[in-house]
Scaffold this motif. Structure first.
Motif, mmCIF file in Angstrom:
data_model
loop_
_atom_site.group_PDB
_atom_site.id
_atom_site.type_symbol
_atom_site.label_atom_id
_atom_site.label_comp_id
_atom_site.label_asym_id
_atom_site.label_seq_id
_atom_site.Cartn_x
_atom_site.Cartn_y
_atom_site.Cartn_z
ATOM 1 N N ALA A 314 -58.738 -25.453 93.401
ATOM 2 C CA ALA A 314 -59.743 -24.811 92.537
ATOM 3 C C ALA A 314 -61.100 -24.687 93.232
ATOM 4 O O ALA A 314 -62.068 -24.220 92.636
ATOM 5 N N LEU A 315 -61.151 -25.093 94.529
ATOM 6 C CA LEU A 315 -62.441 -25.060 95.233
ATOM 7 C C LEU A 315 -63.098 -23.686 95.295
ATOM 8 O O LEU A 315 -64.320 -23.576 95.135
ATOM 9 N N PRO A 316 -62.308 -22.598 95.516
ATOM 10 C CA PRO A 316 -62.967 -21.283 95.578
ATOM 11 C C PRO A 316 -63.791 -20.999 94.328
ATOM 12 O O PRO A 316 -64.927 -20.508 94.418
ATOM 13 N N GLN A 317 -63.245 -21.340 93.157
ATOM 14 C CA GLN A 317 -63.951 -21.136 91.890
ATOM 15 C C GLN A 317 -65.250 -21.936 91.863
ATOM 16 O O GLN A 317 -66.315 -21.436 91.502
ATOM 17 N N GLU A 415 -70.096 -26.206 68.791
ATOM 18 C CA GLU A 415 -70.886 -25.879 67.606
ATOM 19 C C GLU A 415 -71.161 -27.113 66.749
ATOM 20 O O GLU A 415 -72.281 -27.322 66.292
ATOM 21 N N ASP A 416 -70.132 -27.956 66.559
ATOM 22 C CA ASP A 416 -70.383 -29.104 65.675
ATOM 23 C C ASP A 416 -70.827 -30.359 66.443
ATOM 24 O O ASP A 416 -70.922 -31.444 65.874
ATOM 25 N N GLY A 417 -71.089 -30.191 67.740
ATOM 26 C CA GLY A 417 -71.695 -31.293 68.499
ATOM 27 C C GLY A 417 -70.726 -32.389 68.907
ATOM 28 O O GLY A 417 -71.133 -33.475 69.306
ATOM 29 N N ALA A 418 -69.412 -32.105 68.852
ATOM 30 C CA ALA A 418 -68.427 -33.144 69.182
ATOM 31 C C ALA A 418 -68.076 -33.177 70.672
ATOM 32 O O ALA A 418 -67.594 -34.191 71.172
ATOM 33 N N ALA A 419 -68.346 -32.101 71.395
ATOM 34 C CA ALA A 419 -67.864 -31.979 72.781
ATOM 35 C C ALA A 419 -68.454 -33.045 73.695
ATOM 36 O O ALA A 419 -69.632 -33.402 73.579
ATOM 37 N N THR A 420 -67.598 -33.557 74.613
ATOM 38 C CA THR A 420 -68.107 -34.505 75.616
ATOM 39 C C THR A 420 -67.690 -34.132 77.032
ATOM 40 O O THR A 420 -68.047 -34.829 77.984
ATOM 41 N N GLY A 421 -66.881 -33.082 77.196
ATOM 42 C CA GLY A 421 -66.420 -32.722 78.538
ATOM 43 C C GLY A 421 -65.482 -31.544 78.450
ATOM 44 O O GLY A 421 -65.576 -30.737 77.520
ATOM 45 N N PHE A 422 -64.564 -31.472 79.415
ATOM 46 C CA PHE A 422 -63.668 -30.320 79.481
ATOM 47 C C PHE A 422 -62.248 -30.812 79.758
ATOM 48 O O PHE A 422 -62.052 -31.714 80.565
ATOM 49 N N GLN A 423 -61.285 -30.210 79.072
ATOM 50 C CA GLN A 423 -59.881 -30.546 79.318
ATOM 51 C C GLN A 423 -59.170 -29.317 79.860
ATOM 52 O O GLN A 423 -59.533 -28.185 79.542
ATOM 53 N N PHE A 424 -58.123 -29.561 80.658
ATOM 54 C CA PHE A 424 -57.285 -28.449 81.115
ATOM 55 C C PHE A 424 -55.833 -28.902 81.134
ATOM 56 O O PHE A 424 -55.540 -30.105 81.035
ATOM 57 N N ALA A 425 -54.929 -27.922 81.245
ATOM 58 C CA ALA A 425 -53.492 -28.234 81.208
ATOM 59 C C ALA A 425 -53.103 -28.976 82.480
ATOM 60 O O ALA A 425 -53.385 -28.508 83.585
ATOM 61 N N VAL A 429 -53.428 -25.381 88.442
ATOM 62 C CA VAL A 429 -54.660 -25.010 89.143
ATOM 63 C C VAL A 429 -55.407 -23.945 88.346
ATOM 64 O O VAL A 429 -56.633 -23.986 88.234
ATOM 65 N N ASP A 430 -54.647 -23.011 87.770
ATOM 66 C CA ASP A 430 -55.305 -21.931 87.013
ATOM 67 C C ASP A 430 -56.101 -22.498 85.849
ATOM 68 O O ASP A 430 -57.227 -22.074 85.579
ATOM 69 N N SER A 431 -55.495 -23.438 85.149
ATOM 70 C CA SER A 431 -56.170 -24.025 83.998
ATOM 71 C C SER A 431 -57.396 -24.837 84.441
ATOM 72 O O SER A 431 -58.436 -24.828 83.783
ATOM 73 N N LEU A 432 -57.270 -25.506 85.587
ATOM 74 C CA LEU A 432 -58.422 -26.252 86.119
ATOM 75 C C LEU A 432 -59.540 -25.282 86.501
ATOM 76 O O LEU A 432 -60.720 -25.523 86.209
ATOM 77 N N ARG A 433 -59.164 -24.161 87.145
ATOM 78 C CA ARG A 433 -60.170 -23.141 87.515
ATOM 79 C C ARG A 433 -60.916 -22.675 86.272
ATOM 80 O O ARG A 433 -62.138 -22.510 86.279
ATOM 81 N N GLU A 434 -60.150 -22.454 85.214
ATOM 82 C CA GLU A 434 -60.751 -21.950 83.982
ATOM 83 C C GLU A 434 -61.704 -23.001 83.405
ATOM 84 O O GLU A 434 -62.803 -22.677 82.930
ATOM 85 N N ALA A 435 -61.318 -24.281 83.489
ATOM 86 C CA ALA A 435 -62.187 -25.355 82.970
ATOM 87 C C ALA A 435 -63.465 -25.448 83.799
ATOM 88 O O ALA A 435 -64.559 -25.653 83.258
ATOM 89 N N ILE A 436 -63.329 -25.276 85.115
ATOM 90 C CA ILE A 436 -64.517 -25.310 85.981
ATOM 91 C C ILE A 436 -65.436 -24.136 85.638
ATOM 92 O O ILE A 436 -66.667 -24.289 85.561
#
Ligand code: ADP
Length: 480
Positions: A314-317, A415-425, A429-436
């Motif tokens: 996922a480095l290129p992303q 929106e409701d302030g619950a987020a603390t980070g990012f998850q991916f499948a 690699v594609d899902s990680l790229r999307e999370a990045i």
């Protein structure tokens, strides 16, 4: 309530991984619940020196080929320890499990059967005067303790088996059955037998009264073939007594407002001070001084299970989005060289430090904006919890304890302030790229990023909640 915790390592006496941290934290965490824990460990070289005051607790004439003494004492943290001083088993140069040149000690079977055997003696009141109501065995090294106790009949303490990592199972030849003090009748598919061999973890999972692992999601995952390492059938069968309790972290050692290992301390009210740590780390590591660029980090054993190859994919992303990356880790030589090659190809933007460095690990957490944890499997995981505490937003695979501890920054969660980070499948690699990409987009909105950081930093990942869960478990299983 008296609990004998049985572990092959315990912080601060001896540590090779997360098990030592958990075994080391439990006594202090459970004390407010009226639970008295003594931890039984092998006395490897140096262990007895770290116990004060040392007293003779009892002796065993023949502990798998030699005499042994059990020594009681306290760690510097005040935890009560019973150390098995059996020079023929534990007093040797090298690691707890491996000889100096690498490779498991050839007598690991009797070495850890001995640990379980002493737990049996203490549990049955045959050694020392303190009688536990519960014997809590950790990982394969303690796996025979529930078996030995089950074989002793009904007047015994209750037993709990905790899985810290199911990939390590402690398998030994059938021919050792007798010398491991196991009767032929337990060598069955419902007992200690695992594909023709003796499985120590399997034994614990078959015979313990209760089973736990270190996160609720991992407790579900190991009941399936993808994560069960061949034990999923047994775990499905025993699902009624299996639960997952997320590990706590040491919130004193990992506290950005008092961490002595970082350059600039900060807290949730003074988050802008965090940036100074990035300036200093960039300079120290030779990264280009780009104060507005998002700094990602990886802090991990460099292995296939940790998914480091996915991060490299996922480095290129990451680079195209203007990010920089610092990697601290050691492990498989091929993954180490892949990481080195990536750094060499992008000087000033990617840097790799191959090695283990506790202080630098703290500096990474303090300096980075986000931490990548792309594991393919992760029983609990600690680095994402440290990341949350340091406002270093975790980008994690949706597995095990990672799934349980990080709340994805979906539109709704933002929106409701619950987020603390990012998850991916996991594994993608594609899902990680999307999370990045999502992380980069959020980073470009400093107000929103800051709000997520603040929420992450105020979540409670200390031992309070897990301790309550363990206390409930102990109460539910202890004999009246
Ligand atoms: P695991 O036990 O599978 O390696 P965890 O995330 O549960 O993974 O725990 C890893 C621990 O080891 C964390 O405390 C992390 O900070 C530390 N760690 C991993 N690699 C390094 C390293 N190269 N230098 C310093 N600390 C490290």
């Amino acid at each position: 309530m008296r609990v004998l915790s049985v572990a092959s390592e315990v912080y601060p006496l001896i540590k090779t991984g997360g098990l030592a941290d958990v075994a080391g934290a439990l006594p202090q965490a459970l004390a407010p619940h009226g639970v008295e824990i003594k931890t039984l460990v092998p006395a490897y070289p140096g262990v007895l020196d770290r116990l004060h005051p040392r007293e003779n607790y009892g002796s065993v004439a023949d502990l798998f080929g030699g005499p042994a003494r059990v020594i009681s004492g306290r760690t510097t943290a005040g935890a009560e320890v019973l150390a098995i001083h059996a020079p023929h088993l534990y007093q040797r140069n090298g690691g707890p499990y491996q000889a100096p040149g690498g490779g498991d000690w050839p007598d690991n079977g009797p070495r850890f059967a001995a640990l379980a055997w002493v737990a049996r003696l203490i549990g049955l009141g045959l050694l020392g005067s303190w009688l536990p109501q519960i014997v809590h065995a950790h990982d394969w090294q303690a796996g025979l303790a529930p078996t030995y106790l089950a074989l002793a009949g009904s007047a015994r303490p209750a037993t709990i088996m905790t899985i810290h990592n199911i990939a390590f199972q402690g398998l030994f030849p059938y021919a050792d059955l007798d010398s491991l003090r196991l009767p032929p009748r337990v060598f069955t598919i419902d007992g200690v037998e695992f594909h023709g061999r003796i499985g120590f973890l399997k034994a614990g999972l078959a015979f313990a009264d209760r089973l736990t692992t270190v996160s609720p999601t991992y407790a579900r995952e190991i009941q399936g073939p993808a994560h069960g390492h061949g034990l999923d059938g047994l775990l499905r069968h025993r699902s009624g007594v299996l639960s997952g309790i997320l590990n706590g972290i040491d919130t004193e050692a990992w506290d950005p407002s008092s961490d002595p290992m970082i350059a600039e301390r900060y807290d949730v009210e003074h988050l802008s001070d965090k940036a100074r740590n990035a300036v200093i780390l960039r300079r120290r590591l030779g990264l280009e001084p780009r104060p507005n660029a998002p700094l990602f980090c990886i802090l991990s054993r460099l292995t296939y299970a940790k998914g480091i190859d996915l991060a490299l994919g996922a480095l290129p992303q990451l680079l195209a989005g203007g990010g920089q990356l610092a990697v601290l880790g050691a492990g498989d030589p091929s993954i180490e060289s892949a990481v080195r090659a990536a750094a060499a190809a992008h000087p000033g933007q990617i840097v790799s430090i191959i090695g283990y460095d506790e202080s630098l690990a703290h500096q990474f957490q303090a300096a980075a904006d986000a931490i990548l944890v792309p594991s393919r499997t992760e029983p609990c995981g600690l680095t994402q919890l440290y990341g949350l505490r340091y406002g270093t937003l975790p980008i994690v695979a949706r597995v095990g304890g990672l799934a349980d501890s990080v709340i994805d920054a979906s539109d709704a969660a933002l929106e409701d302030g619950a987020a603390t980070g990012f998850q991916f499948a996991p594994g993608s690699v594609d899902s990680l790229r999307e999370a990045i990409a999502r992380a980069l987009a959020l980073f470009a909105q400093p107000k929103s990023w800051r709000a997520v950081q603040r929420h992450a930093m105020t979540r409670d990942f200390g031992w309070r909640n897990p301790a309550r869960r363990y206390a409930e478990l102990y109460r539910s299983v202890a004999p009246a």
